[in-house]
Design an enzyme around this catalytic site. Sequence first.
Site, PDB file in Angstrom:
ATOM      1  N   HIS A 150       0.848  -1.202   0.000  1.00 45.08           N
ATOM      2  CA  HIS A 150       0.000   0.000   0.000  1.00 45.08           C
ATOM      3  C   HIS A 150       0.886   1.256   0.000  1.00 45.08           C
ATOM      4  O   HIS A 150       0.711   2.146  -0.826  1.00 45.08           O
ATOM      5  CB  HIS A 150      -0.911  -0.052   1.239  1.00 45.08           C
ATOM      6  CG  HIS A 150      -1.665   1.204   1.532  1.00 45.08           C
ATOM      7  ND1 HIS A 150      -3.027   1.275   1.444  1.00 45.08           N
ATOM      8  CD2 HIS A 150      -1.264   2.433   1.935  1.00 45.08           C
ATOM      9  CE1 HIS A 150      -3.431   2.498   1.771  1.00 45.08           C
ATOM     10  NE2 HIS A 150      -2.367   3.226   2.082  1.00 45.08           N
ATOM     11  N   GLU A 151       1.875   1.285   0.919  1.00 45.91           N
ATOM     12  CA  GLU A 151       2.763   2.445   1.021  1.00 45.91           C
ATOM     13  C   GLU A 151       3.618   2.592  -0.237  1.00 45.91           C
ATOM     14  O   GLU A 151       3.886   3.700  -0.690  1.00 45.91           O
ATOM     15  CB  GLU A 151       3.660   2.345   2.262  1.00 45.91           C
ATOM     16  CG  GLU A 151       2.904   2.299   3.575  1.00 45.91           C
ATOM     17  CD  GLU A 151       2.007   3.506   3.807  1.00 45.91           C
ATOM     18  OE1 GLU A 151       2.316   4.599   3.292  1.00 45.91           O
ATOM     19  OE2 GLU A 151       0.983   3.356   4.495  1.00 45.91           O
TER      20      GLU A 151
ATOM     21  N   ASP B  35      -5.423   8.888   3.889  1.00 52.71           N
ATOM     22  CA  ASP B  35      -5.517   9.036   2.426  1.00 52.71           C
ATOM     23  C   ASP B  35      -6.774   9.782   1.983  1.00 52.71           C
ATOM     24  O   ASP B  35      -6.716  10.676   1.138  1.00 52.71           O
ATOM     25  CB  ASP B  35      -5.474   7.651   1.767  1.00 52.71           C
ATOM     26  CG  ASP B  35      -4.164   6.939   2.046  1.00 52.71           C
ATOM     27  OD1 ASP B  35      -3.186   7.631   2.375  1.00 52.71           O
ATOM     28  OD2 ASP B  35      -4.126   5.708   1.947  1.00 52.71           O
TER      29      ASP B  35
HETATM   30 ZN   LIG Z   1      -2.209   5.242   2.451  1.00 55.74          ZN
END
Ligand SMILES: [Zn+2]
Length: 369
Positions: free
Chosen positions: A58-59, A161
């Site tokens: 994800h990162e 996010d």
């Molecule tokens: Zn994120």
Amino acid sequence: MRWSWQFAKVAGIPIRVHATFLIFLVFVFVALARGQSTAVALETVGFFLALFACVVLHELGHALTARRYGVRTRDITLLPIGGVARLERIPEKPSQEIAVALAGPAVNFLIAAVLLAILLAGGGGRLLEDPAALQGNFLARLLAYNVFLALFNLIPAFPMDGGRVLRAVLATRLDYLRATQIAANVGQGIALLFGLAGIFGNPFLLFIALFVFIGAGQEAAAVQMRSAFEGVPVSRAMIRDFRAIRGDEPLSRAVELLLNGHQQDFPVLGVGPGTVLGILTRADLLKSLASGRTDRRVEEVTKRSCGTAHPREMLEGVFRRMQENGCPAVPVVEADGSLVGMVTLENVGELAMVQAALGGARARGGGGA
Ligand SMILES: [Zn+2]
């Protein structure tokens, strides 16, 4: 981040793990091994490791998308509440910030889709008829958590996010500072709700609430500082009334000037005309005196790493250099080498305050402009 260690490097980005994350894994293992069996404990720890591999991906989604816009990532750190990718800066173009923010959750949706395909190919459709078997299935659980991770990160709680997307969308209509302040307020409001839910329900939410609340405040403050300097040239912020000192003078001369209350830091001039050697900071002066070296000349303790600034250079960049190099002051020098001013952290801070006050007065007086 302190108390963290690098354990891998992906696409040139160091991946680090924080001590609290390791403690968390040990805690889960010990708690389960005691209550249930070692096998269950191992399986659960394995599940968390797989889950955090998804967090790293994800990162990396954020980091690699940011790279496309020329923004580098210092490192990615794993914490018990998730991952943090430290980008060198946030892309200020709203469309780019949206793309970078959405790339993370998009990776989790992608992983979920791949897991679903694997499950279906292995005859996993049967699992749907038996909820207990579905719950016990490693891949099915990983799939569910990835969907959860994606949706959770899309909650508009800045600096999560979804909150970054909100800020960027607001920034297409408002100025960046205002957009950040609104997004930070919304973020802190949601953080308080998380906090309440944490007290009465899942205590894990308390940590997330704290992280969001503090993060939102910090980012808003940083943007406010930056925006105060936007479009302000050094010449408007520099001190013109100051004392300089020659490199071949004794330190006692600097002490004299300091005690006279002229200033704290002094630009140091070379012997030839138009040569600026650097800056003599109060801290370096005092350190040298404390070590009993009063016989030294000024140039021996001159800090040269701060460089110089040009009067027409933008203050924003100079301020960043001062912070990065730990410089309390920078001499301002014309193209021909002549010393015309000095920028200090003190007068830059005052300028930021004045700008903020003026901005506030404009916002109140301007009505719906
Ligand atoms: Zn994120």
